[in-house]
Design an enzyme around this catalytic site. Sequence first.
Site, PDB file in Angstrom:
ATOM      1  CG  PHE A 250      55.402  60.706  51.938  1.00  0.00           C
ATOM      2  CD1 PHE A 250      55.956  61.891  51.448  1.00  0.00           C
ATOM      3  CD2 PHE A 250      55.339  59.618  51.076  1.00  0.00           C
ATOM      4  CE1 PHE A 250      56.442  61.979  50.148  1.00  0.00           C
ATOM      5  CE2 PHE A 250      55.823  59.701  49.770  1.00  0.00           C
ATOM      6  CZ  PHE A 250      56.379  60.879  49.300  1.00  0.00           C
TER       7      PHE A 250
ATOM      8  CG  PHE B 221      56.183  44.334  28.408  1.00  0.00           C
ATOM      9  CD1 PHE B 221      57.204  43.962  29.276  1.00  0.00           C
ATOM     10  CD2 PHE B 221      56.081  43.679  27.185  1.00  0.00           C
ATOM     11  CE1 PHE B 221      58.113  42.971  28.931  1.00  0.00           C
ATOM     12  CE2 PHE B 221      56.987  42.685  26.833  1.00  0.00           C
ATOM     13  CZ  PHE B 221      58.003  42.330  27.705  1.00  0.00           C
TER      14      PHE B 221
ATOM     15  CG  ASP C 187      55.064  41.189  32.344  1.00  0.00           C
ATOM     16  OD1 ASP C 187      55.492  40.954  33.479  1.00  0.00           O
ATOM     17  OD2 ASP C 187      54.528  42.289  32.031  1.00  0.00           O
TER      18      ASP C 187
ATOM     19  CE1 TYR D 282      48.024  45.283  44.315  1.00  0.00           C
ATOM     20  CE2 TYR D 282      47.966  45.433  46.706  1.00  0.00           C
ATOM     21  CZ  TYR D 282      48.575  44.993  45.552  1.00  0.00           C
ATOM     22  OH  TYR D 282      49.732  44.270  45.643  1.00  0.00           O
TER      23      TYR D 282
END
Length: 319
Positions: free
Chosen positions: A212, A36, A34, A153
């Site tokens: 929302f 971070f 990872d 994404y």
Amino acid sequence: SGNGTCVVTGAAGFVGSHLCRRLLDLGCRVIGVDNFFSGHRDNMQEFQDHPRFFFHERSVTERNLLSDLAVDYGPPSVIFHLAAIVSVPYSVEHPQETREVNYLATVRLLEEARNLGCSRFVFAGSAAEYGNDMRLPLKEAYAGGETSWLSPYGEAKYRSSKAVGACGYGPRGVALRCFNIYGPRQDPSSPYSGVISRFAELAVQGEPLTIFGDGRQTRDFVYVSDVVEAYCRAAGLDPSAPKVPAGIYNVGSGTRTSVLELARLILNLTERGESIRFYPERPGDIRHSVASIDAIQAAMAWRPHISLEEGLRRTLRWM
Ligand code: UD2
């Protein structure tokens, strides 16, 4: 190379840390990676000193990552690739970086895994791969073709899942298209955090829950331990289980829950009154999303075990 060594990228993340814990319990040697960027060292606290856990602070965009690790640990048998840029809004602001981290790195890791003779490659796909497709429940074959992705994404995750699931040479590739995962260790602190971690934190703090839009939008919520179980089955860690065919599989509950229902459930569990505040709809939000889970059921005999209510209780206990 059935030496029981697994690499987990994104080991300090929400799902990655739960996966590491389970793999260690199953007796595997686990090499966690990872950088971070969004993971937290704290997530690994309960297993970081485990004698079969080895951690490397590195990025999946580094060339030769897996071959470097193989020098120290030998070639791993399974790669779990979960590291990614996880924020959809961030991906919209940084499309090129998203492509490099969420797609190009996947292809490179896959190639390294092939060169090392790894037997399995399991990838963290996403419901975002379906873009604006409204044919519910969403079936694996829908994504692609006419899909309009709503973010870099979603597009990068789609391309990666395809590369992994359709790889007919090298390691057996399985992409798990996960829907809305929730549970302990999901970071509640950002405005883009998952709705359940946000609602749980607000409820515990005695603040009104923030909806929302009208709250009638629906999602498919799946508890993190059920997702981890899908990863383990996809990796073929249980030698007595039937072999899982390569491919792409949805991981979800197969049921829809509206955001309003979710808010009421959390308010009930925390014994709070009707304490909800409505805000404008979030731009780019999809209206409804629910997985068809027939394929994963057939291939891995997987089904979710933790109900939303039970999962919420566990999440709230952790807060
Ligand atoms: C999920 C994934 C995202 C991407 C996307 C693809 C998470 C955390 N995010 O986004 O990575 O895969 O699916 O479709 O799993 N909401 C509120 N109040 C809040 C927070 C959220 O009403 O305080 C609403 C939000 O507007 C949305 C719903 O809750 O309609 C779910 O939001 P989310 O951010 O948890 O997850 P989603 O489905 O947008």
